[in-house]
Write a protein that holds these residues in place. Structure first.
Motif, PDB file in Angstrom:
ATOM      1  N   UNK A  40       0.824  -1.215   0.000  1.00 15.45           N
ATOM      2  CA  UNK A  40       0.000   0.000   0.000  1.00 15.45           C
ATOM      3  C   UNK A  40       0.856   1.262   0.000  1.00 15.45           C
ATOM      4  N   UNK A  41       0.207   2.409  -0.029  1.00 17.58           N
ATOM      5  CA  UNK A  41       0.908   3.694  -0.030  1.00 17.58           C
ATOM      6  C   UNK A  41       1.192   4.135   1.402  1.00 17.58           C
ATOM      7  N   UNK A  42       1.790   5.302   1.544  1.00 19.35           N
ATOM      8  CA  UNK A  42       2.069   5.882   2.857  1.00 19.35           C
ATOM      9  C   UNK A  42       1.424   7.255   2.921  1.00 19.35           C
ATOM     10  N   UNK A  43       0.639   7.466   3.953  1.00 20.50           N
ATOM     11  CA  UNK A  43       0.006   8.746   4.229  1.00 20.50           C
ATOM     12  C   UNK A  43      -0.427   8.721   5.685  1.00 20.50           C
ATOM     13  N   UNK A  44      -1.205   9.675   6.111  1.00 21.04           N
ATOM     14  CA  UNK A  44      -1.608   9.705   7.520  1.00 21.04           C
ATOM     15  C   UNK A  44      -2.493   8.530   7.896  1.00 21.04           C
ATOM     16  N   UNK A  45      -3.153   7.908   6.916  1.00 16.33           N
ATOM     17  CA  UNK A  45      -4.117   6.853   7.202  1.00 16.33           C
ATOM     18  C   UNK A  45      -3.891   5.633   6.321  1.00 16.33           C
ATOM     19  N   UNK A  46      -2.648   5.313   6.015  1.00 15.55           N
ATOM     20  CA  UNK A  46      -2.350   4.208   5.109  1.00 15.55           C
ATOM     21  C   UNK A  46      -2.624   2.842   5.714  1.00 15.55           C
ATOM     22  N   UNK A  47      -2.961   1.887   4.853  1.00 13.60           N
ATOM     23  CA  UNK A  47      -3.130   0.485   5.259  1.00 13.60           C
ATOM     24  C   UNK A  47      -3.356  -0.349   4.007  1.00 13.60           C
ATOM     25  N   UNK A  48      -3.389  -1.662   4.186  1.00 18.23           N
ATOM     26  CA  UNK A  48      -3.646  -2.565   3.060  1.00 18.23           C
ATOM     27  C   UNK A  48      -5.058  -2.431   2.504  1.00 18.23           C
ATOM     28  N   UNK A  49      -5.912  -1.703   3.186  1.00 14.27           N
ATOM     29  CA  UNK A  49      -7.265  -1.477   2.650  1.00 14.27           C
ATOM     30  C   UNK A  49      -7.190  -0.777   1.295  1.00 14.27           C
ATOM     31  N   UNK A  50      -6.142  -0.007   1.074  1.00 16.10           N
ATOM     32  CA  UNK A  50      -5.973   0.689  -0.203  1.00 16.10           C
ATOM     33  C   UNK A  50      -5.799  -0.285  -1.368  1.00 16.10           C
ATOM     34  N   UNK A  51      -5.427  -1.516  -1.073  1.00 14.87           N
ATOM     35  CA  UNK A  51      -5.196  -2.514  -2.121  1.00 14.87           C
ATOM     36  C   UNK A  51      -6.384  -3.462  -2.271  1.00 14.87           C
ATOM     37  N   UNK A 211      -3.738   3.217  18.835  1.00 10.90           N
ATOM     38  CA  UNK A 211      -2.660   3.769  19.661  1.00 10.90           C
ATOM     39  C   UNK A 211      -1.361   3.910  18.855  1.00 10.90           C
ATOM     40  N   UNK A 212      -0.658   4.978  19.079  1.00  9.35           N
ATOM     41  CA  UNK A 212       0.640   5.262  18.463  1.00  9.35           C
ATOM     42  C   UNK A 212       0.559   5.410  16.943  1.00  9.35           C
ATOM     43  N   UNK A 213      -0.625   5.723  16.432  1.00 10.60           N
ATOM     44  CA  UNK A 213      -0.782   5.831  14.979  1.00 10.60           C
ATOM     45  C   UNK A 213      -0.019   7.005  14.390  1.00 10.60           C
ATOM     46  N   UNK A 214       0.412   7.937  15.215  1.00  8.53           N
ATOM     47  CA  UNK A 214       1.016   9.172  14.689  1.00  8.53           C
ATOM     48  C   UNK A 214       2.467   9.021  14.282  1.00  8.53           C
ATOM     49  N   UNK A 215       3.184   8.022  14.797  1.00  2.65           N
ATOM     50  CA  UNK A 215       4.640   8.010  14.670  1.00  2.65           C
ATOM     51  C   UNK A 215       5.113   7.946  13.218  1.00  2.65           C
ATOM     52  N   UNK A 216       4.658   6.955  12.447  1.00  4.35           N
ATOM     53  CA  UNK A 216       5.103   6.842  11.054  1.00  4.35           C
ATOM     54  C   UNK A 216       4.646   8.029  10.201  1.00  4.35           C
ATOM     55  N   UNK A 217       3.366   8.471  10.307  1.00  3.78           N
ATOM     56  CA  UNK A 217       2.965   9.630   9.505  1.00  3.78           C
ATOM     57  C   UNK A 217       3.774  10.893   9.774  1.00  3.78           C
ATOM     58  N   UNK A 218       4.252  11.083  10.994  1.00  4.75           N
ATOM     59  CA  UNK A 218       5.059  12.273  11.272  1.00  4.75           C
ATOM     60  C   UNK A 218       6.415  12.192  10.570  1.00  4.75           C
TER      61      UNK A 218
END
Length: 296
Positions: A40-51, A211-218
């Motif tokens: 999948x892609x990378x953004x603030x709300x990324x996940x395999x749902x995009x695929x 929880x901790x969802x912010x770390x990678x998007x930052x």
């Protein structure tokens, strides 16, 4: 948080930490078909749902694994350095698991947006693992400036991630960026119109509440997940590459692909869509992808 896809959920631990993988279990002869990895892609709300469209197309036709990249979906979201190296290690881990389960056969990989950079780097580092690479609306092709920095270098803005991640405001910043209306706004920019996939929007809202969802998007916002040497990586690819992209929305600058149009192993297919081509024109998209695979 619910899983992104309906397949069997696996957890692997390795260089990329704890990874969540979705594994299809196709029936009969389909189990012996060439395996496929989805990134999948990378953004603030990324996940395999995009695929999801690709999963729905192939999960009963061939072995498929979709990986939630580190910091996203159901994978580990701990506070650590999120880099192209970490993401590439995750792609390689998923690819090796898929190949292990299916007799050592080279696999096809389909990646979306910034996920294309990680998939391409994985292919360049371990070409024997892979048979082909499909890049859907890939990053690294905008403008005409070459990105051929030192190997492994990134486009991180010095000091920006340190500022964004300060405890004083990092939670509030991420919360503001992931309000339902803001997520819808960015999806509309991705689609290039008001109509979007409502299921993807709902899951994107849910996935940012983990929880901790912010770390990678930052790290993403600080530029640290974009590779400064990505043109060198793309140029190193010797296997068949299929690149597709849309012509609508905020992600339509692919002038950089001109440097690759003369390469015999690259094929290109533009579509009159936004960046998530397979959501809008699944029949046309998968017909052209299947035609590409048929030539291998």
């Amino acid at each position: 948080m619910p899983p992104a896809l309906p397949g069997r959920l696996l957890e692997l631990r390795g260089d990329a930490g704890r990874l969540a993988l979705y594994l299809s279990e196709p029936p009969g002869d389909a189990a012996s078909a060439a395996p496929l990895l989805l990134v999948h892609s990378v953004n603030a709300a990324g996940s395999s749902r995009e695929m999801r469209p690709a999963w729905e197309r192939y999960a009963t036709r061939r072995p498929v694994i979709a990986v939630d990249l580190p910091g996203f979906g159901l994978s580990e979201r701990s506070e650590r350095a999120y880099t192209p190296r970490l993401m590439t290690d995750a792609v390689l881990c998923a690819a090796r698991e898929l190949q292990r389960r299916h007799g050592g056969r080279p696999i096809d990989v389909m990646a979306l947006s910034l996920g294309c950079e990680f998939a391409a780097r994985a292919v360049s580092e371990a070409p024997a693992l892979f048979r082909s690479l499909a890049l859907v609306s890939p990053t690294g092709f905008n403008g005409t400036k070459r990105r051929d920095g030192p190997p492994g270098s990134t486009r991180a803005v010095p000091g920006l991630h340190r500022v964004l991640s300060l405890p004083l405001w990092s939670r509030g910043l991420f919360s503001a960026l992931t309000r339902p209306g803001v997520i819808r706004f960015f999806l509309e920019k991705t689609w290039g119109r008001r109509e979007i996939d409502e299921d993807l929007w709902q899951y994107a809202v849910a996935v940012t509440r983990a929880p901790e969802a912010r770390h990678a998007p930052l790290h993403f916002l600080g530029g640290g997940l974009f590779s400064a040497d990505i043109h060198r990586v793309y140029e190193s690819l010797a296997l068949p590459v299929w690149m597709s992209h849309g012509s609508r929305g905020d992600f339509v600058d692919y002038r950089g692909k001109a440097a690759f149009t003369g390469r015999a192993n690259w094929r290109f297919d533009p579509f009159d869509t936004g960046a998530l081509v397979f959501f809008e024109q699944p029949d046309a998209f998968f017909a052209r992808y299947d035609a590409f695979l048929a030539r291998l």
